[in-house]
Design a protein around this motif. Structure first.
Motif, PDB file in Angstrom:
ATOM      1  N   TYR A 234      34.710   8.453  45.757  1.00  4.42           N
ATOM      2  CA  TYR A 234      35.899   8.816  44.991  1.00  4.42           C
ATOM      3  C   TYR A 234      35.714   8.615  43.489  1.00  4.42           C
ATOM      4  O   TYR A 234      36.350   9.310  42.691  1.00  4.42           O
ATOM      5  N   ILE A 235      34.858   7.682  43.090  1.00  3.64           N
ATOM      6  CA  ILE A 235      34.535   7.547  41.662  1.00  3.64           C
ATOM      7  C   ILE A 235      33.914   8.856  41.160  1.00  3.64           C
ATOM      8  O   ILE A 235      34.327   9.415  40.123  1.00  3.64           O
ATOM      9  N   VAL A 236      32.924   9.346  41.894  1.00  6.12           N
ATOM     10  CA  VAL A 236      32.273  10.607  41.521  1.00  6.12           C
ATOM     11  C   VAL A 236      33.284  11.742  41.542  1.00  6.12           C
ATOM     12  O   VAL A 236      33.322  12.592  40.630  1.00  6.12           O
ATOM     13  N   MET A 237      34.129  11.781  42.579  1.00  5.29           N
ATOM     14  CA  MET A 237      35.092  12.864  42.713  1.00  5.29           C
ATOM     15  C   MET A 237      36.070  12.881  41.556  1.00  5.29           C
ATOM     16  O   MET A 237      36.360  13.933  40.983  1.00  5.29           O
ATOM     17  N   TRP A 238      36.597  11.725  41.178  1.00  2.00           N
ATOM     18  CA  TRP A 238      37.577  11.688  40.093  1.00  2.00           C
ATOM     19  C   TRP A 238      36.944  11.953  38.732  1.00  2.00           C
ATOM     20  O   TRP A 238      37.580  12.536  37.850  1.00  2.00           O
ATOM     21  N   LEU A 239      35.701  11.541  38.547  1.00  2.96           N
ATOM     22  CA  LEU A 239      35.007  11.892  37.309  1.00  2.96           C
ATOM     23  C   LEU A 239      34.852  13.405  37.195  1.00  2.96           C
ATOM     24  O   LEU A 239      35.060  13.982  36.121  1.00  2.96           O
ATOM     25  N   LEU A 240      34.508  14.044  38.303  1.00  3.08           N
ATOM     26  CA  LEU A 240      34.380  15.501  38.299  1.00  3.08           C
ATOM     27  C   LEU A 240      35.728  16.179  38.073  1.00  3.08           C
ATOM     28  O   LEU A 240      35.817  17.175  37.348  1.00  3.08           O
ATOM     29  N   ILE A 241      36.779  15.637  38.680  1.00  2.36           N
ATOM     30  CA  ILE A 241      38.112  16.217  38.506  1.00  2.36           C
ATOM     31  C   ILE A 241      38.550  16.124  37.047  1.00  2.36           C
ATOM     32  O   ILE A 241      39.073  17.087  36.475  1.00  2.36           O
ATOM     33  N   VAL A 242      38.349  14.954  36.415  1.00  2.00           N
ATOM     34  CA  VAL A 242      38.725  14.781  35.013  1.00  2.00           C
ATOM     35  C   VAL A 242      37.914  15.708  34.117  1.00  2.00           C
ATOM     36  O   VAL A 242      38.466  16.384  33.231  1.00  2.00           O
ATOM     37  N   ALA A 243      36.596  15.744  34.346  1.00  2.00           N
ATOM     38  CA  ALA A 243      35.736  16.609  33.523  1.00  2.00           C
ATOM     39  C   ALA A 243      36.114  18.074  33.704  1.00  2.00           C
ATOM     40  O   ALA A 243      36.227  18.831  32.726  1.00  2.00           O
ATOM     41  N   PHE A 244      36.334  18.485  34.934  1.00  2.00           N
ATOM     42  CA  PHE A 244      36.704  19.870  35.213  1.00  2.00           C
ATOM     43  C   PHE A 244      38.066  20.193  34.615  1.00  2.00           C
ATOM     44  O   PHE A 244      38.278  21.270  34.048  1.00  2.00           O
ATOM     45  N   GLY A 245      39.006  19.233  34.721  1.00  2.00           N
ATOM     46  CA  GLY A 245      40.330  19.444  34.158  1.00  2.00           C
ATOM     47  C   GLY A 245      40.301  19.607  32.643  1.00  2.00           C
ATOM     48  O   GLY A 245      40.979  20.482  32.087  1.00  2.00           O
ATOM     49  N   LEU A 246      39.503  18.767  31.965  1.00  2.00           N
ATOM     50  CA  LEU A 246      39.383  18.880  30.509  1.00  2.00           C
ATOM     51  C   LEU A 246      38.724  20.201  30.112  1.00  2.00           C
ATOM     52  O   LEU A 246      39.151  20.849  29.152  1.00  2.00           O
ATOM     53  N   PHE A 247      37.700  20.581  30.856  1.00  2.00           N
ATOM     54  CA  PHE A 247      37.014  21.848  30.583  1.00  2.00           C
ATOM     55  C   PHE A 247      37.984  23.024  30.727  1.00  2.00           C
ATOM     56  O   PHE A 247      38.056  23.904  29.861  1.00  2.00           O
ATOM     57  N   ILE A 248      38.721  23.035  31.838  1.00  2.00           N
ATOM     58  CA  ILE A 248      39.671  24.123  32.094  1.00  2.00           C
ATOM     59  C   ILE A 248      40.761  24.150  31.025  1.00  2.00           C
ATOM     60  O   ILE A 248      41.155  25.214  30.521  1.00  2.00           O
ATOM     61  N   THR A 249      41.266  22.967  30.655  1.00  2.00           N
ATOM     62  CA  THR A 249      42.346  22.894  29.670  1.00  2.00           C
ATOM     63  C   THR A 249      41.915  23.443  28.317  1.00  2.00           C
ATOM     64  O   THR A 249      42.644  24.214  27.675  1.00  2.00           O
ATOM     65  N   ILE A 250      40.720  23.054  27.875  1.00  2.00           N
ATOM     66  CA  ILE A 250      40.255  23.438  26.541  1.00  2.00           C
ATOM     67  C   ILE A 250      39.840  24.909  26.488  1.00  2.00           C
ATOM     68  O   ILE A 250      40.233  25.644  25.586  1.00  2.00           O
ATOM     69  N   PHE A 251      39.081  25.354  27.493  1.00  5.78           N
ATOM     70  CA  PHE A 251      38.471  26.678  27.402  1.00  5.78           C
ATOM     71  C   PHE A 251      39.318  27.795  28.021  1.00  5.78           C
ATOM     72  O   PHE A 251      38.974  28.965  27.890  1.00  5.78           O
ATOM     73  N   THR A 252      40.399  27.439  28.701  1.00  5.33           N
ATOM     74  CA  THR A 252      41.320  28.483  29.183  1.00  5.33           C
ATOM     75  C   THR A 252      42.720  28.264  28.625  1.00  5.33           C
ATOM     76  O   THR A 252      43.662  28.919  29.079  1.00  5.33           O
ATOM     77  N   LEU A 253      42.839  27.329  27.655  1.00  3.36           N
ATOM     78  CA  LEU A 253      44.133  26.994  27.057  1.00  3.36           C
ATOM     79  C   LEU A 253      45.158  26.584  28.111  1.00  3.36           C
ATOM     80  O   LEU A 253      46.356  26.846  27.989  1.00  3.36           O
ATOM     81  N   GLY A 254      44.669  25.933  29.161  1.00  6.96           N
ATOM     82  CA  GLY A 254      45.537  25.407  30.206  1.00  6.96           C
ATOM     83  C   GLY A 254      45.870  26.367  31.329  1.00  6.96           C
ATOM     84  O   GLY A 254      46.402  25.952  32.357  1.00  6.96           O
ATOM     85  N   VAL A 255      45.547  27.649  31.167  1.00  2.00           N
ATOM     86  CA  VAL A 255      45.891  28.639  32.196  1.00  2.00           C
ATOM     87  C   VAL A 255      45.164  28.350  33.514  1.00  2.00           C
ATOM     88  O   VAL A 255      45.738  28.494  34.601  1.00  2.00           O
ATOM     89  N   GLY A 256      43.925  27.914  33.411  1.00  2.44           N
ATOM     90  CA  GLY A 256      43.139  27.635  34.616  1.00  2.44           C
ATOM     91  C   GLY A 256      43.667  26.498  35.460  1.00  2.44           C
ATOM     92  O   GLY A 256      43.304  26.361  36.631  1.00  2.44           O
ATOM     93  N   LEU A 257      44.549  25.662  34.891  1.00  2.52           N
ATOM     94  CA  LEU A 257      45.112  24.549  35.657  1.00  2.52           C
ATOM     95  C   LEU A 257      45.969  25.038  36.816  1.00  2.52           C
ATOM     96  O   LEU A 257      46.226  24.286  37.758  1.00  2.52           O
ATOM     97  N   ILE A 258      46.423  26.286  36.753  1.00  2.00           N
ATOM     98  CA  ILE A 258      47.229  26.853  37.840  1.00  2.00           C
ATOM     99  C   ILE A 258      46.443  26.811  39.154  1.00  2.00           C
ATOM    100  O   ILE A 258      47.001  26.555  40.220  1.00  2.00           O
TER     101      ILE A 258
END
Length: 299
Positions: A234-258
């Motif tokens: 779960y440490i690995v999983m949550w690190l990936l979730i946070v990294a993926f979430g930040l990537f999606i937020t910045i490079f899709t202006l939050g649209v990808g969070l849907i």
């Protein structure tokens, strides 16, 4: 192993993500309706205090020539504006009522109802390669889901309160420095991993025939007996979730969070039930192929 097998099954049954997305949209509409009496006055006060303009300005400097230092300075100014809004007694009361009645009660209750039907769908796919519909299982398991959500609510609130206490203490100790956001993210990842590991097998145990209380006790037993492997997963999983979430937020202006939100919820559910099958020695399907967990890992 749990992460790899869970990801394979999620990709093989990706339609589950769209079912959870629809559920999220319905729940979000309910929560928004309940939130409006609290949110509208606070949002109006934020607008007058320049909070929204400050957030936009901070991200503008980050994308421009300002760099990270000006970005954090801008966010600190936003923080000060937010604090100034809540010096008003009425705004402070509205915020407290919103947190208690909407975020702590309504939000957690409604967003906790999906776990049992989703675990039932996943259990059918893994145990006998069946293809159950999420909406049908949601209706048929609603009474169990209500009890499960109500039982899980105080546990989640307690763990989140500990997380907030740690973050508050570290903020007081470190101060508003550049390193603070990274420390806060690390604390959140560790505490989320602990929370996810502690409750990983809870819904699968309930779906497997245990009661809600006994299911939680069994989930805790499995977690602490195999703490290292489950917690690290779960440490690995949550690190990936946070990294993926930040990537999606910045490079899709939050649209990808849907899509990112239901995807994250589904992968966590898949990891939970995969951990349950692995640690209890149950054979299961991985994309149509039967997998037998190693017997030395059985609890």
């Amino acid at each position: 192993m749990s992460f790899k097998n869970a990801f394979k099954n999620l990709i093989a049954h990706f339609g589950t993500v769209w079912a959870v997305l629809l559920y999220l949209l319905v729940c979000s509409a309910i929560i928004v309706g309940l939130s409006l009496p609290f949110i509208l006055p606070i949002a109006n006060a934020f607008s007058k205090a320049g909070v929204f303009d400050g957030i936009g300005g901070a991200f503008t400097t980050l994308m421009g020539d300002g760099g990270w230092n000006e970005f954090w300075d801008g966010l600190f100014d936003v923080y000060q504006n937010i604090v100034s809004v809540f010096t008003d007694g009425r705004m402070a009361s509205l915020a407290k009522m919103f947190v208690i009645f909407v975020m702590l009660v309504a939000f957690r209750f409604f967003f906790g109802l999906y776990e049992i039907p989703l675990a039932t769908v996943l259990d059918g796919a893994m145990s006998c390669n069946a293809n159950y519909g999420f909406s049908g299982k949601f209706i048929s398991t609603l009474s169990v889901s209500v009890r499960f959500s109500l039982a899980k609510m105080p546990i989640m609130i307690a763990i989140d309160a500990v997380t907030f206490g740690i973050i508050y203490g570290l903020t007081s100790l470190i101060g508003m420095r550049v390193i603070l956001p990274f420390v806060v993210i690390l604390v959140i990842v560790v505490m989320r991993a602990f929370r996810s590991g502690l409750t990983a097998c809870w819904a699968p145990c309930v779906v497997g025939g245990m009661g809600v209380i006994k299911g939680f006790a069994r989930s805790c037993e499995i977690f602490f007996k195999r703490f290292g492997s489950i917690f690290s997963t779960y440490i690995v999983m949550w690190l990936l979730i946070v990294a993926f979430g930040l990537f999606i937020t910045i490079f899709t202006l939050g649209v990808g969070l849907i899509v990112a939100f239901p995807f994250g919820m589904c992968i966590l559910a898949y990891i939970g039930i995969t951990v349950y099958y692995n640690k209890t020695g149950k054979r299961y399907y991985i994309d149509g192929t039967v997998f037998t967990p190693p017997t030395e890992n059985v609890v």
